[in-house]
Design a protein around this motif. Structure first.
Motif: not given
Length: 360
Positions: A100-113
């Protein structure tokens, strides 16, 4: 991944049983992420420079920042890559909280990217449209909130814990979903607002991440949880590996981001780290303690809100510039002084947050 391999090897060599210990894997995660960051850092910085991913500096801010124009940004990619790899190597990949933490991190990271990419490559000065950005953040935030609410197996997993009291907690019911959403999305944007000076945001993330690792270990151990009167959350202890990896990845990034910075974090790192810290705080049921430890992030966010409200209502600004770290710069504080003093404040607040484990 290495947990599974060590379990198989332990059938032949007893020494490999030691890899099952959470504390050891947390330490190994820290060292692995740090080593990978120091190794990959120059490579990623060089690639960002070659692709002209240079920082655009506002001309209405502190004049000392004009010299930073062109410094590679999107360096948060380095944090996310090393944090992700280290976590996958040392975590128990059957743990739902880790995923769950990894999915949230990668999801928000994709938005920021994508936000950074639009600003730096496609030359859209404001990046992603605000509505689109918050819509995507909200989808991920509510997704995580709904999952935690409906997957909860114990009442304590959705109750609001009040620090300083042994038995005081609030049954939130469906309001848990709303609170979780605001913690995740709020933390993400608060870290992003703070990321305005060299190393200013990453070191508080490291300190808070380390403290959340301690809280996760305590919450996931039934004996420690009962002794310290905190909610017992089965399997939450595995998050110490992620938190340790965050500490290592953050320190590795700080090696290149310290004043004067060779690379900036960008939205890709700030949004992802803030969201990851927020979701961990929710999992271990320490939202209020997280709020205390994140005092600098809260201050930065509130300063922006007050500045905008004051200007719209009275036509006057409360601060020389918001977020508030720019206010102190314009008052004449050298950038390193602002950074280190904010670090010191965060260190004290983190200690206060950890002290709540005993002050009950």
């Amino acid at each position: 991944m290495l947990v599974w391999i060590s379990e198989w090897l332990a059938n032949y060599f007893r020494f490999f049983h030691v890899v099952q210990y959470l504390t050891l894997r947390g330490i190994l995660g820290t060292l692995t992420a740090l080593t990978m960051s120091l190794w990959l850092g120059p490579v990623i910085i060089r690639q960002l420079s070659l692709r002209h991913m240079g920082q655009v500096v506002r001309d209405d801010g502190p004049q000392s920042h004009l010299s930073k124009a062109g410094t590679p940004t999107m360096g948060g990619t380095l944090i996310l890559v090393t944090l992700l790899l280290s976590t996958l190597l040392w975590s128990d990949l059957s743990n739902r909280y880790v995923w769950l933490v990894l999915v949230v991190m990668v999801g928000f990271g994709a938005i920021g990217y994508w936000d950074d990419y639009r600003k730096l490559v496609l030359k859209h000065s404001r990046g992603m449209p605000a509505r689109q950005k918050y819509l995507l953040q909200s989808l991920i935030g509510f997704g995580a909130a709904f999952y935690l609410y409906f997957a909860a197996t114990l009442p304590a997993e959705t109750q609001l814990v009040i620090p300083f009291f042994k038995q005081l907690s609030v049954v939130m019911g469906p309001f848990f979903i709303v609170l979780t959403y605001f913690v995740i999305v709020g933390a993400s944007n608060a870290v992003n607002l703070t990321d305005g000076l060299d190393g200013l945001a990453i070191m508080p993330c490291v300190m808070i991440g380390g403290a959340l690792g301690v809280l996760a270990y305590v919450a996931g151990n039934v004996n420690f949880a009962n002794y310290l009167a905190v909610p017992y959350v089965p399997s939450a202890g595995e998050l110490i590996v992620f938190c340790g990896s965050l500490v290592g990845a953050g320190l590795g990034f700080l090696w290149f981001n310290t004043y004067p910075a060779q690379v900036f974090m960008g939205d890709v790192g700030a949004l992802a780290l803030g969201a990851a810290l927020g979701v961990i705080a929710v999992i271990v049921r320490q939202e209020i303690v997280f709020f205390i430890m994140s005092g600098i992030f809260v201050l930065e966010t509130v300063s922006v809100i007050l500045q905008v409200a004051s200007y719209k209502l009275t036509g006057k600004r409360l601060f020389k510039m918001a977020p508030i770290h720019h206010h102190f710069e314009l008052k004449g504080w050298p950038e390193p002084r602002v950074i280190v003093r904010f670090w010191i404040i965060t260190f004290v607040l983190v200690l206060c947050g950890l002290a709540t484990l005993k002050l009950r």
